[in-house]
Design a protein around this motif. Sequence first.
Motif, PDB file in Angstrom:
ATOM      1  N   HIS A  92       0.828  -1.208   0.000  1.00  0.00           N
ATOM      2  CA  HIS A  92       0.000   0.000   0.000  1.00  0.00           C
ATOM      3  C   HIS A  92       0.864   1.261   0.000  1.00  0.00           C
ATOM      4  O   HIS A  92       0.398   2.337   0.374  1.00  0.00           O
ATOM      5  CB  HIS A  92      -0.931   0.008   1.214  1.00  0.00           C
ATOM      6  N   ASP A 107     -10.289   2.939  18.075  1.00  0.00           N
ATOM      7  CA  ASP A 107     -10.746   4.251  17.636  1.00  0.00           C
ATOM      8  C   ASP A 107     -10.883   5.204  18.812  1.00  0.00           C
ATOM      9  O   ASP A 107     -10.611   6.408  18.688  1.00  0.00           O
ATOM     10  CB  ASP A 107     -12.058   4.133  16.872  1.00  0.00           C
ATOM     11  N   LEU A 159      -6.779   8.202  10.403  1.00  0.00           N
ATOM     12  CA  LEU A 159      -6.734   8.319   8.947  1.00  0.00           C
ATOM     13  C   LEU A 159      -7.724   7.381   8.281  1.00  0.00           C
ATOM     14  O   LEU A 159      -8.166   7.623   7.162  1.00  0.00           O
ATOM     15  CB  LEU A 159      -5.320   8.014   8.440  1.00  0.00           C
ATOM     16  N   SER A 160      -8.061   6.281   8.960  1.00  0.00           N
ATOM     17  CA  SER A 160      -9.009   5.309   8.408  1.00  0.00           C
ATOM     18  C   SER A 160      -9.635   4.533   9.554  1.00  0.00           C
ATOM     19  O   SER A 160      -9.191   4.632  10.710  1.00  0.00           O
ATOM     20  CB  SER A 160      -8.303   4.357   7.439  1.00  0.00           C
ATOM     21  N   GLU A 161     -10.632   3.752   9.240  1.00  0.00           N
ATOM     22  CA  GLU A 161     -11.298   2.947  10.267  1.00  0.00           C
ATOM     23  C   GLU A 161     -10.353   1.853  10.753  1.00  0.00           C
ATOM     24  O   GLU A 161      -9.830   1.077   9.957  1.00  0.00           O
ATOM     25  CB  GLU A 161     -12.564   2.319   9.680  1.00  0.00           C
ATOM     26  N   GLU A 166      -4.368   3.403  11.929  1.00  0.00           N
ATOM     27  CA  GLU A 166      -3.574   4.370  11.174  1.00  0.00           C
ATOM     28  C   GLU A 166      -3.874   5.757  11.736  1.00  0.00           C
ATOM     29  O   GLU A 166      -4.849   6.397  11.361  1.00  0.00           O
ATOM     30  CB  GLU A 166      -3.913   4.293   9.686  1.00  0.00           C
ATOM     31  N   THR A 174       1.266   4.135  10.969  1.00  0.00           N
ATOM     32  CA  THR A 174       0.495   2.927  11.248  1.00  0.00           C
ATOM     33  C   THR A 174       0.993   2.311  12.542  1.00  0.00           C
ATOM     34  O   THR A 174       2.136   2.523  12.950  1.00  0.00           O
ATOM     35  CB  THR A 174       0.644   1.889  10.121  1.00  0.00           C
TER      36      THR A 174
END
Length: 404
Positions: free
Chosen positions: A119, A239, A251-253, A260, A277
Amino acid sequence: MNTISLKVNGKKYDNVQIEPRTHLGDVLRESLSLTGTHLGCEHGVCGACTVFVDGVPTRSCISLAAACDNAEVVTIEGMNDEVMEALRTAFSQEHGLQCGFCTPGMLASAHDVVMRMPHATEQDIRYAMSGNLCRCTGYVGITKAIQSVIEKRRAEGITEPVNVRTILGPAGAGHAQTQSASAGAAAVPAGMAAEVKRVRAPAGAVKAPDSGKPMTRMQQSFTVDFPRDEVWAFFGRLDQVTTCLPGASLLSEPTATHVEPRLRVKVGPIVADFEGTADVERDDANYKGMIYGSARDTKSPSATRGEVEYVLSEINQGASTRVDVEIGFALTGPLAQFSRSGIVQDIAKRMTDAFAQNLHARLSNGGQSGATANEVTELNAGALVFSVLRNRVTAFFKRLFGGR
């Protein structure tokens, strides 16, 4: 003279005669006539001589051949798997080479990036390839070539890292072990270090911190007035627990074991936005957790990597929980000037206090998201630095004048 044995590109070479000071690159070129490996700076700087030793990209110009006895070596002549074929094509199409002197080492490092970082963004690629120098191309074509191969593999459904290195040691010392990131996946393509040990942690085990890493380490503790099971359950909601850190966002779920984060830190006139990360391991039986992460500042060359180990203990007859934290970190780039352990110890203590305050506020709110009036929402490290320096100056004068 010494005698060593090597397995190079799948072929066994016994009784190779070397001087104790001979480097691996010289053996490959002069004794085995494998001249695809180019020697440039001969100081481990330019990366032109990069080969794989026991599956690890290695500078052959500074690796003593004697240290590589019984190692498996793959040079550019033996890198013929489908990933390398794709890289060669992409380098040609994107004009990623001119004189070609750096190309063998560049391709070897690029192969490692493609396998480990499915990625990777353009910035990730540039950072990972920064150890390979090119005086011709300006790196644009090289970066585009690597990125095109990664994007093609993603389009084919290859989205997991293959060849994730878990234990590293001196090249040739038998300490380089790799594992597939997904169960049952082929760890390494044919011809690229085919026989590799796979290491899997037992279920529920937490990997111990690697004390050999060059990290600054410190310990902190804080108390939360909630039962241990409730605090432990909250720590499992990545989270929520991530955003308890002042200045942190997502940055993301996140998943159950991967997050992240983005962390905004103000240090005087410098504003750093770290994006990275982190992977989490939890030992439910012993209320222990480990976090391994890395991040880079989007506005400067600064980067950091770290480990956090935390342990939850019951106190006050189970009514409260003590959280003991051991932190290890390494900071590079312009912000490394703030990593002197004396100052960082004080700053880390204040960061921990802010995290504990936010944690208590979230738990009081039933573990729900959303900042409350009691939460610390931004970390101004510059203010902390100046506060720390002021406190130290004050303490110095108190000692100087006998506490008056």
